[in-house]
Design a protein around this motif. Structure first.
Motif, short mmCIF file in Angstrom:
data_model
loop_
_atom_site.label_atom_id
_atom_site.label_comp_id
_atom_site.label_asym_id
_atom_site.label_seq_id
_atom_site.Cartn_x
_atom_site.Cartn_y
_atom_site.Cartn_z
N PRO A 151 1.00 -1.30 -0.03
CA PRO A 151 0.42 0.43 0.11
C PRO A 151 0.55 1.15 0.19
CG PRO A 151 0.29 -0.69 2.55
CD PRO A 151 0.60 -2.03 1.09
N VAL A 207 0.60 6.07 5.14
CA VAL A 207 -0.78 6.42 5.61
C VAL A 207 -0.27 7.77 5.40
CG1 VAL A 207 -2.15 6.27 7.16
CG2 VAL A 207 -1.54 4.00 6.77
N GLN A 208 -1.82 8.00 4.84
CA GLN A 208 -1.12 10.16 3.99
C GLN A 208 -2.21 10.56 5.20
OE1 GLN A 208 -1.14 10.15 0.32
NE2 GLN A 208 -0.82 8.39 -0.11
N HIS A 238 -7.44 8.71 10.39
CA HIS A 238 -8.72 7.44 9.40
C HIS A 238 -10.23 7.71 10.36
CE1 HIS A 238 -6.03 4.35 7.38
NE2 HIS A 238 -5.30 5.01 7.01
N VAL A 275 -7.09 -0.31 5.13
CA VAL A 275 -6.68 0.49 3.90
C VAL A 275 -6.03 -1.35 2.99
CG1 VAL A 275 -3.96 0.47 2.13
CG2 VAL A 275 -5.42 2.92 3.91
N GLU A 293 -4.44 5.89 -2.77
CA GLU A 293 -4.77 4.77 -2.52
C GLU A 293 -6.61 4.79 -2.25
OE1 GLU A 293 -4.77 7.54 1.64
OE2 GLU A 293 -4.20 9.25 0.64
N LEU A 345 -9.26 3.17 0.14
CA LEU A 345 -9.89 3.08 1.26
C LEU A 345 -10.89 2.22 1.39
CD1 LEU A 345 -9.62 6.61 2.65
CD2 LEU A 345 -7.89 5.36 2.69
N ARG A 349 -11.34 5.44 -3.49
CA ARG A 349 -10.17 5.30 -4.32
C ARG A 349 -10.42 7.02 -4.13
NH1 ARG A 349 -8.52 4.00 -9.94
NH2 ARG A 349 -6.22 4.24 -9.85
#
Length: 366
Positions: free
Chosen positions: A2, A5-6, A9, A37, A46, A48, A68
């Protein structure tokens, strides 16, 4: 593998709940569960996963979702052509090609920091790239006749995409006339300009292959077909041995179907021979795959060797970019021995050498 993580959450969950509530007028409130993710997500954007619940006309409803998000900080391609991807998915939802139903999309960045689209999540299994499905995983655990069914199902998805009429679906927006006329001209021109961006301009195998591709470019007769672009087993969700959804259209284009078929074959070769793994028994070989594809489509495959070099070249270039992103993100510290690009480079050199030899030893441009 993946993307890093940006986002937070919990904030993402609340933002999605508000967004969905505003777009579900018959629901008092949409509740969104924990955002996660997928472990096998790609690096180009990404993904999700979450579940939405609401009450509509006194009935409790639940929808499994895949969200997406357009790539921002971690981008393989310089231009994600996001609007075109959304338009393509809208068109594909009207065809017999199984794609996840598109439930809505947000063109702005105010909600999640980037445009995004929301699809109904299709449950099933996907053959993994890391570790290769040739080494372990559910496909390797199947008996041979069921592995064969999985492979043939992937070829059937290729055929279904290539049977579509791009003109009838209004897909002319996938053409790239700013790079010339014809898919090959456009792609070769674009890659020539962008080799420094991808980090492949110093790769001798890639620059040699690009020169050979430009010198030996075949004709592109007939009307162009829709190309899936990233056509491979790892972009298909399976329900048992039956394809349930075709994923990832960011490399979609218009051109000769041999381009997709060659990519399908080459990515499988990379995940076996390219990484030193034995190919799973029971999977049809190249010749049988081509025959099956021709039976399904009625299209006589031509110039496949050229398109296999083309596939090997593109994969080598893209893995250079992926490696750079892994280093920049901190997932892979600089100097780490990550073999993806090295393996892709070695296989590209082998494919080009084989093709030149079969063509009578014509000189490879330097």
């Amino acid at each position: 593998m993946p993307v890093p993580v940006q986002r937070d959450h919990e904030r993402t969950r609340l933002a999605l709940a508000d967004w969905l509530t505003a777009r579900t007028p018959r629901a008092d409130e949409v509740r969104v569960g924990p955002v996660r993710v997928p472990g096998a997500a790609g690096f180009s954007g990404e993904i999700l996963l979450c579940d939405a619940e609401w009450t509509e006309d006194g009935t409790e409803r639940r929808e499994p979702l895949a969200v997406r998000v357009a790539p921002t900080g971690h981008r393989i391609h310089p231009d994600d052509r996001w609007t075109e991807q959304v338009r393509l998915l809208e068109a594909l939802n009207r065809t017999d090609v199984p794609v996840a139903p598109l439930l809505g999309h947000e063109p702005g960045s105010s909600v999640l920091g980037a445009p995004f689209l929301v699809m109904r999540r299709i449950e099933g299994r996907v053959p993994a790239d890391f570790p290769s499905y040739h080494r372990e995983g559910w496909l390797a655990e199947l008996p041979e006749h069921r592995r064969r069914a999985v492979w043939c199902g992937g070829v059937e998805m290729l055929a279904a995409v290539h049977r579509l009429d791009p003109r009838a679906l209004g897909l002319g927006f996938l053409d790239r006339p700013e790079y010339g006329s014809g898919h090959l001209t456009q792609q070769l021109t674009e890659y020539t300009r962008l080799m420094p961006y991808y980090g492949a301009d110093g790769n001798e195998a890639a620059t040699t292959a690009l020169a050979w591709l430009r010198e030996n470019r075949p004709e592109e007769p007939g009307r162009p077909r829709l190309l899936w672009g990233d056509a491979r087993l790892g972009n298909i969700v399976y329900d048992g041995e039956t394809p349930a959804a075709v994923l990832d259209w960011e490399m979609a284009a218009l051109g000769r179907p041999e381009s997709d078929l060659a990519w399908f074959l080459h990515l499988d070769r990379h995940l076996s021979e390219g990484i030193g793994a034995d190919r799973l028994t029971g999977l049809p070989d190249r010749a049988e795959t081509v025959r099956h594809y021709e039976r399904l489509t009625g299209h006589v495959v031509r110039d496949l060797e050229y398109y296999e070099v083309f596939a090997a070249f593109r994969f080598c270039v893209l893995t250079a970019r992926v490696t750079r992103l892994l280093e920049e993100s901190g997932i892979m510290p600089p100097g780490t021995d990550f073999p993806l690009h090295r393996n892709a480079t070695r296989l590209l050199a082998r494919v080009l050498e084989e093709t030149v030899a079969r063509r009578g030893g014509a000189a490879v441009p330097r």
